[in-house]
Design a protein around this motif. Structure first.
Motif, PDB file in Angstrom:
ATOM      1  N   UNK A 232      40.366  55.039   4.493  1.00 53.39           N
ATOM      2  CA  UNK A 232      40.379  55.287   2.968  1.00 53.39           C
ATOM      3  C   UNK A 232      40.901  54.311   2.259  1.00 53.39           C
ATOM      4  N   UNK A 233      40.314  53.941   1.164  1.00 51.24           N
ATOM      5  CA  UNK A 233      40.376  52.659   0.345  1.00 51.24           C
ATOM      6  C   UNK A 233      41.884  52.726  -0.492  1.00 51.24           C
TER       7      UNK A 233
ATOM      8  N   UNK B 205      45.527  60.672   5.828  1.00 50.04           N
ATOM      9  CA  UNK B 205      45.663  60.843   4.592  1.00 50.04           C
ATOM     10  C   UNK B 205      44.177  61.159   3.873  1.00 50.04           C
ATOM     11  N   UNK B 206      43.411  62.272   4.466  1.00 50.13           N
ATOM     12  CA  UNK B 206      41.913  62.560   3.804  1.00 50.13           C
ATOM     13  C   UNK B 206      41.992  63.971   3.475  1.00 50.13           C
TER      14      UNK B 206
ATOM     15  N   UNK C 119      51.286  57.507   6.642  1.00 49.97           N
ATOM     16  CA  UNK C 119      51.247  58.712   6.967  1.00 49.97           C
ATOM     17  C   UNK C 119      52.782  59.349   7.410  1.00 49.97           C
ATOM     18  N   UNK C 120      53.545  58.493   7.899  1.00 53.31           N
ATOM     19  CA  UNK C 120      55.065  59.052   8.361  1.00 53.31           C
ATOM     20  C   UNK C 120      55.911  58.367   7.109  1.00 53.31           C
TER      21      UNK C 120
ATOM     22  N   UNK D 286      38.723  60.746  -2.060  1.00 54.52           N
ATOM     23  CA  UNK D 286      38.940  61.828  -0.742  1.00 54.52           C
ATOM     24  C   UNK D 286      40.096  61.283   0.146  1.00 54.52           C
ATOM     25  N   UNK D 287      40.484  60.301  -0.210  1.00 53.78           N
ATOM     26  CA  UNK D 287      41.566  59.688   0.880  1.00 53.78           C
ATOM     27  C   UNK D 287      42.774  58.802   0.227  1.00 53.78           C
ATOM     28  N   UNK D 288      43.730  58.444   1.080  1.00 61.76           N
ATOM     29  CA  UNK D 288      44.821  57.509   0.550  1.00 61.76           C
ATOM     30  C   UNK D 288      45.589  58.132  -0.548  1.00 61.76           C
TER      31      UNK D 288
END
Ligand SMILES: Cc1ncc(COP(=O)(O)O)c(C=O)c1O
Length: 402
Positions: free
Chosen positions: A185-186, A221-222, A249-250, A329-331
């Motif tokens: 994801x960008x 993260x999506x 993520x963590x 849709x992400x990050x």
């Protein structure tokens, strides 16, 4: 007779003249200036920073503390603690069905930042080109230059959901092209490359014998779409350098821990550089990362769900203000257009900070095709996001009234 020229004296070179051309050629980050101004102001709501607002989950931090108490204060293997590499290999297999040998195909690094530099240094001869779709993470193009290469920017467009097209990649390809650098994801658009587009890119890379450096740091993260690991695509494993990490993520940005997974010859080249310039990633952070992989899953999901709530709020908020926002849709970034205000992205960000005390980053800091957009990070508590939207609304209203 030997002459001794002292830097800074009339007979010597000025200090700046000692700096390598390729380092001088890189401008300072466009993001920093905003943070420097924001830091001098009270009451600023920052949607500017690209890191989780959560602190690292307690068991992960505890594992780091325990390792120090147990005297684990030494270097580790150059490649990183074997147990960490084994757990990582297991996770990559479980999530994406990709196989990496923990002994020879995985290297633990000081964040994706180091992994990226290693990947580029390992493959680039001076003048080799790397295609970089943008808008993208601010470090991509400078790191290509630090690695001795030449970044070739390729625009992406909101009409294509900010997914790079093979036609655009092909237009940028020359005999000097060695690799393409993808980030999804960008950061900053929140776009997630879908499987069909990734397969096209993989076929194109194979056809032209190019490497793919795939920065998948936001893979977990999506929101409502799957993440496809580039190395898992047909025929892609042999030409992929997969970069990943723990920062996002963590919620472990400050621990500085990431990894690169790659075919053994490429991995060995990266390990050689890492061995000489870093030795080994921080031992405490590696111990914490082991715990993250063992028990971190519920925390990842909890944080992801919270980001998703904020994402919905911020995207709906921007759209209702007329700042048309592509659905990320992400990050944890939204990337609305500021066209309706009649301001440039830089003017909008500057006025927003000065007049409403909200920090957002101009899209052009991430590449030419980010012009006209701003990046808002929703790694910020929901009440603050709501308050920020209210303040942004005031500026938009003033702009609309001319
Ligand atoms: C796309 C992307 N890649 C890499 C990084 C750097 O990550 P790390 O903390 O692992 O060095 C960032 C940080 O913002 C990022 O957004």
């Amino acid at each position: 007779m030997t002459t001794t020229a002292t830097p800074g004296t009339p007979t010597g070179r000025a200090a700046a003249d000692f700096i390598a051309d390729r380092i001088q050629a890189v401008p300072p980050s466009g993001i920093r200036r905003f943070f420097d101004i924001a830091a001098t102001m009270d009451d600023v709501i920052s949607l500017g920073i690209g890191e989780p607002d959560f602190v690292t989950p307690a068991p992960i931090t505890q594992a780091g503390i325990d390792s120090l108490r147990h005297g684990e204060t030494h270097y580790t293997s150059n490649s990183g603690i074997l147990e960490l590499r084994q757990l990582l290999a297991g996770q990559l297999e479980r999530l994406y069905s990709v196989s990496y040998n923990p002994e020879t195909e995985l290297l633990i690094t000081v964040g994706v930042s180091e992994a990226l530099l290693l990947a580029l240094m390992a493959i680039l001869n001076p003048g080799d080109e790397v295609i970089v779709p943008e808008p993208c993470f601010v470090a991509y193009q400078p790191t290509v230059i630090f690695g001795g290469g030449v970044p070739v920017a390729v625009p992406t467009r909101v009409e294509d959901s900010f997914q790079v097209t093979v036609a655009d990649l092909e237009r940028a390809r020359t005999p000097r092209t060695k690799a393409v650098l993808l980030g999804y994801p960008n950061n900053p658009t929140g776009a997630v490359l879908d499987r069909a587009r990734l397969e096209e890119i993989a076929r194109w890379a194979a056809q032209h014998d190019l490497l793919v450096i795939s920065d998948e740091i936001y893979d977990r993260l999506v929101y409502g779409v799957p993440h496809t690991c580039f190395a898992s695509l047909p025929g892609a494993w042999d030409r992929t350098l997969l970069l990943g990490g723990f920062s996002k993520s963590y919620a472990m940005t400050g621990w500085r821990i990431g990894y690169v997974a790659a075919p053994p010859d490429l991995l060995a080249a990266m390990r050689k550089i890492h061995q000489y310039i870093i030795m080994s990633a921080p031992t405490t952070a590696q111990e914490a990362a082991i715990e993250a992989l063992k028990s971190g899953e519920p925390y990842v999901e909890e944080m992801r769900a919270e980001y998703d709530r904020r994402r919905r709020t911020i995207v709906a908020g921007f759209n209702s203000l007329g700042l048309t926002c592509f659905e990320p849709r992400g990050a944890f970034y939204a990337f609305p257009s500021v066209a309706v205000t009649g301001l440039t992205d830089a003017e909008f960000s500057e006025r927003l900070l000065m007049e409403e005390h909200v920090a957002m980053v101009p899209g052009s800091a991430f590449g030419e095709s980010g012009r006209g957009f701003v990046r808002a990070s929703y790694a910020t508590a929901l009440p603050k996001i709501e308050q920020a939207l209210e303040r942004i609304g005031h500026l938009v209203e003033r702009c609309r009234q001319g």
